[in-house]
Design a protein around this motif. Structure first.
Motif, PDB file in Angstrom:
ATOM      1  N   TYR A 241     -13.996  -5.446   8.798  1.00 44.52           N
ATOM      2  CA  TYR A 241     -13.630  -5.667   7.393  1.00 44.52           C
ATOM      3  C   TYR A 241     -12.592  -4.653   6.931  1.00 44.52           C
ATOM      4  N   ASP A 242     -11.851  -5.031   5.912  1.00 44.50           N
ATOM      5  CA  ASP A 242     -10.954  -4.132   5.187  1.00 44.50           C
ATOM      6  C   ASP A 242     -11.508  -3.934   3.784  1.00 44.50           C
ATOM      7  N   LEU A 243     -11.522  -2.707   3.335  1.00 45.88           N
ATOM      8  CA  LEU A 243     -12.024  -2.361   2.003  1.00 45.88           C
ATOM      9  C   LEU A 243     -10.944  -1.598   1.239  1.00 45.88           C
ATOM     10  N   GLU A 244     -10.706  -1.992  -0.001  1.00 41.32           N
ATOM     11  CA  GLU A 244      -9.779  -1.263  -0.871  1.00 41.32           C
ATOM     12  C   GLU A 244     -10.469  -1.010  -2.204  1.00 41.32           C
TER      13      GLU A 244
ATOM     14  N   ILE B  93     -16.425   3.583  11.341  1.00 48.39           N
ATOM     15  CA  ILE B  93     -15.146   3.626  10.641  1.00 48.39           C
ATOM     16  C   ILE B  93     -14.020   3.614  11.667  1.00 48.39           C
ATOM     17  N   LEU B  94     -13.095   2.663  11.526  1.00 48.85           N
ATOM     18  CA  LEU B  94     -11.948   2.583  12.422  1.00 48.85           C
ATOM     19  C   LEU B  94     -10.755   3.357  11.876  1.00 48.85           C
ATOM     20  N   SER B  95     -10.565   3.315  10.554  1.00 46.63           N
ATOM     21  CA  SER B  95      -9.494   4.080   9.912  1.00 46.63           C
ATOM     22  C   SER B  95      -9.802   4.187   8.423  1.00 46.63           C
ATOM     23  N   TYR B  96      -9.227   5.198   7.782  1.00 45.09           N
ATOM     24  CA  TYR B  96      -9.419   5.346   6.337  1.00 45.09           C
ATOM     25  C   TYR B  96      -8.277   6.174   5.761  1.00 45.09           C
ATOM     26  N   SER B  97      -8.078   6.033   4.451  1.00 46.40           N
ATOM     27  CA  SER B  97      -7.057   6.824   3.761  1.00 46.40           C
ATOM     28  C   SER B  97      -7.444   6.996   2.309  1.00 46.40           C
ATOM     29  N   LEU B  98      -6.942   8.053   1.695  1.00 46.91           N
ATOM     30  CA  LEU B  98      -7.121   8.293   0.267  1.00 46.91           C
ATOM     31  C   LEU B  98      -5.760   8.712  -0.292  1.00 46.91           C
ATOM     32  N   GLU B  99      -5.279   7.993  -1.301  1.00 44.92           N
ATOM     33  CA  GLU B  99      -3.965   8.261  -1.880  1.00 44.92           C
ATOM     34  C   GLU B  99      -4.083   8.392  -3.392  1.00 44.92           C
ATOM     35  N   THR B 100      -3.259   9.249  -3.969  1.00 48.05           N
ATOM     36  CA  THR B 100      -3.175   9.391  -5.418  1.00 48.05           C
ATOM     37  C   THR B 100      -1.721   9.183  -5.837  1.00 48.05           C
ATOM     38  N   ASN B 101      -1.529   8.756  -7.079  1.00 47.18           N
ATOM     39  CA  ASN B 101      -0.171   8.492  -7.552  1.00 47.18           C
ATOM     40  C   ASN B 101       0.569   9.769  -7.955  1.00 47.18           C
TER      41      ASN B 101
ATOM     42  N   THR C  67      -6.608   5.634  -4.778  1.00 53.14           N
ATOM     43  CA  THR C  67      -6.772   4.451  -3.936  1.00 53.14           C
ATOM     44  C   THR C  67      -7.425   4.832  -2.611  1.00 53.14           C
ATOM     45  N   CYS C  68      -8.558   4.222  -2.333  1.00 52.30           N
ATOM     46  CA  CYS C  68      -9.288   4.472  -1.098  1.00 52.30           C
ATOM     47  C   CYS C  68      -9.242   3.202  -0.246  1.00 52.30           C
ATOM     48  N   ARG C  69      -8.898   3.355   1.019  1.00 55.05           N
ATOM     49  CA  ARG C  69      -8.851   2.215   1.937  1.00 55.05           C
ATOM     50  C   ARG C  69      -9.640   2.533   3.197  1.00 55.05           C
ATOM     51  N   VAL C  70     -10.370   1.520   3.669  1.00 50.66           N
ATOM     52  CA  VAL C  70     -11.186   1.679   4.879  1.00 50.66           C
ATOM     53  C   VAL C  70     -11.072   0.416   5.721  1.00 50.66           C
ATOM     54  N   ARG C  71     -10.944   0.589   7.027  1.00 50.87           N
ATOM     55  CA  ARG C  71     -11.166  -0.510   7.966  1.00 50.87           C
ATOM     56  C   ARG C  71     -12.366  -0.109   8.810  1.00 50.87           C
ATOM     57  N   GLY C  72     -13.341  -0.986   8.899  1.00 54.92           N
ATOM     58  CA  GLY C  72     -14.550  -0.600   9.597  1.00 54.92           C
ATOM     59  C   GLY C  72     -15.230  -1.744  10.317  1.00 54.92           C
TER      60      GLY C  72
END
Length: 305
Positions: free
Chosen positions: A5-8, A38-46, A77-82
């Motif tokens: 799955y992809d999660l945003e 967890i396969l990959s993840y990221s956290l981004e701010t504007n 913004t938090c994104r996860v592929r798991g």
């Protein structure tokens, strides 16, 4: 079956004038272990920021965010592929004899480990909550699994799900009085009621995936969003899941992020800002969960690429 799955998860705060920000803490990363990977993840701010990761006292993964610049808008913004393994449905929990009836008998070692999850946290000024809890063990109704199922069913059947913009969680007594609440309110009500019957319970926050959403259909209550449920420790079976919002105890729908003694410990994004109180214009939260396929299908796609 393993689901990829992809999660945003996007949280946006808006202000009338530029404000400065204190430390923020984000809890969004699904728990690793038997339930998934967890396969990959990221956290981004504007705006410019620095992120460091810590593990809290209950082994939850927490992103600590330091924001450097003033702004009229903050977006995280938090994104996860798991991979999500789910919890296999079991016709009947395998309980030790000491857990078959209420009250459950915990060993001395279990008492030491579980004490923080057994002690009631919410106040019950008029005794409404205690009386409601005891109604489920009145007479000879003391079979553990029956009590748990009837309490979950009662919440699902008699309370009205009511989403609200206000942050926080209602007290269990308030939820009983209003006969309505959110998923967090439902879980907290059941936790505090069960604690008054001697059960060790913990609050669980995470996400609710519903395959119906992939086809554009109406899903379960709270699906495709942040979600909350509870786990009860039953000797012989371990921590067992109960979701009173959707009346489910197993399956592939619940993606666990964090556990806690009480809801205030696992707010998805928590922080401070400095400015005129009237500058705050509001907050928007968008959560999307998309199934990419099962593990064999996903491996085939990667190979073909």
């Amino acid at each position: 079956m393993t689901v990829i799955y992809d999660l945003e998860h996007i949280t946006t705060y808006r202000y009338r004038n530029p404000v400065t920000f204190g430390e923020h803490r984000a809890i969004f990363l699904p728990s690793a272990g038997f339930g998934g990977r967890i396969l990959s993840y990221s956290l981004e701010t504007n705006i410019l920021s620095k992120v460091r990761w810590v593990m809290d006292t209950l082994s939850n993964s927490v992103a600590v965010i330091h924001l450097n610049d003033p702004a009229k808008e903050l977006s995280v913004t938090c994104r996860v592929r798991g991979e999500h393994f789910g919890i296999q449905a079991i016709a009947d929990f395998s309980l030790d004899d000491r857990a078959i009836k209420v009250p459950v008998q915990y060993t001395p070692d279990e008492w030491i480990d579980l004490a923080v999850f057994m002690r009631p946290h919410a106040e019950d000024p008029d005794g409404r909550l205690a009386a409601w809890a005891k109604s489920f063990v009145a007479g000879d109704q003391d079979e553990t699994l029956d009590v748990l199922q009837r309490m979950m069913d009662t919440i699902w059947n008699t309370l009205s799900y009511q989403a609200r913009e206000a942050e926080g969680t209602q007290s269990p007594s308030e939820t009983l009085r209003l006969q309505s609440g959110t998923c967090r309110d439902y879980a907290w009500l059941m936790i505090e009621a069960l604690r008054r019957l001697g059960f060790a319970c913990r609050f669980v926050s995470g996400y609710l995936y519903d395959a119906a959403l992939d086809g554009g259909e109406i899903g379960m209550t709270g699906s495709g969003a942040t979600h909350a449920w509870l786990q009860v420790y039953l000797p012989g079976a371990g921590w067992r899941t109960y979701d009173p919002t959707n009346r489910i105890t197993a399956g592939f729908d619940l993606i666990r992020v964090a556990i806690a003694r009480h809801p205030g410990q696992v707010i998805p994004l928590l922080g401070s800002w400095f400015g005129d109180a009237q500058d705050y214009l509001g907050m928007d939260v968008k959560v999307g969960i998309r199934k990419l396929g099962t593990l064999p299908e996903f491996e085939e796609i990667i190979t073909s690429i």
